[in-house]
Design a protein around this motif. Structure first.
Motif: not given
Lengths: 116, 111
Positions: B101-103, B35, B9, B88, B33, B99
């Motif tokens: 997103f991860g944390s 980001y 994290q 991310f 993907q 889509l």
């Protein structure tokens, strides 16, 4: 090339009040997304439009949130009435395509909402 | 719904050290993907990986997609202060239309 435009950048309201956010995607982009990003978390999809039709709104709290994309161009996201837990950044994004071949999402600067 | 788990994290590194963030899914991903979001900024697209075992490089950044298409990693060699931000991963599964997103991994680079 102009990017994704959002307004307002910042908004402070009291709980139970209403608020609206506006987004103008990149010209020619058929797909428009509204994401909610709570501090310290990843963006969470609220609603996805393909032209002026809704593709996915499964995570939109429909009792208080609504969104529309008239004429398949710009979009508004409304919250009424707002709750404390709605405090977040509301990100608008657009892409040329949709689905698994979407490719890059272009994000706007976001609208930061604080609910007191 | 589909979940994409991202670790760690948080990561603090000295400038010049390497950094890696990992993204894992329990389901097979169609693509993934990555980001980058600078503090106070919005997510900016870095890359998309599609093929099993794919490796792509962008200068000091190396992106990998696992052979089973269930995990991915981003590795930064010799970090610089300009690398500061949250990274991310975001993915579609075969069945999901959205889509996810991860944390995110928040990277701090100490000068």
């Amino acid at each position: 090339e102009a990017g994704v435009a959002q307004s307002p950048r910042y908004k402070i309201i009291e709980k139970r009040q209403s608020v609206a956010f506006w987004c103008n995607p990149i010209s020619g982009h058929a797909t428009l997304y509204w994401y909610q990003q709570i501090l310290g978390q990843g963006p969470k999809l609220l609603i996805q439009f393909q032209n002026n039709g809704v593709v996915d709104d499964s995570q939109l709290p429909k009792d208080r949130f609504s969104a529309e994309r008239l004429k398949g161009v710009d979009s508004t996201l409304k919250i009424q009435p707002a709750k404390l837990e709605d405090s977040a950044v509301y990100l608008c994004a657009s892409s040329l395509f949709s689905g698994v071949n979407t490719g890059e999402l272009f994000f706007g600067e976001g609208s930061r909402l604080t609910v007191l | 719904g589909q979940q994409v788990m991202q670790i760690p994290q948080y990561q603090h590194v000295q400038e010049g050290e390497d950094f890696t963030t990992y993204c894992n899914s329990s389901t097979t991903l169609s693509n993934i993907q990555w980001y980058k979001q600078r503090p106070g900024g919005h997510p900016v697209f870095l890359i998309q990986l599609v093929k099993s075992g794919e490796v792509k490089k962008q200068k000091r950044l190396t992106f990998q997609f696992g052979e089973a298409k269930k995990n991915s990693s981003l590795h930064i060699t010799a970090t610089q202060t300009t690398d500061v931000g949250t990274y991310f991963c975001a993915a579609y599964s075969g069945s999901a239309r959205q889509l996810t997103f991860g944390s995110g991994t928040q990277l701090t680079v100490l000068p």
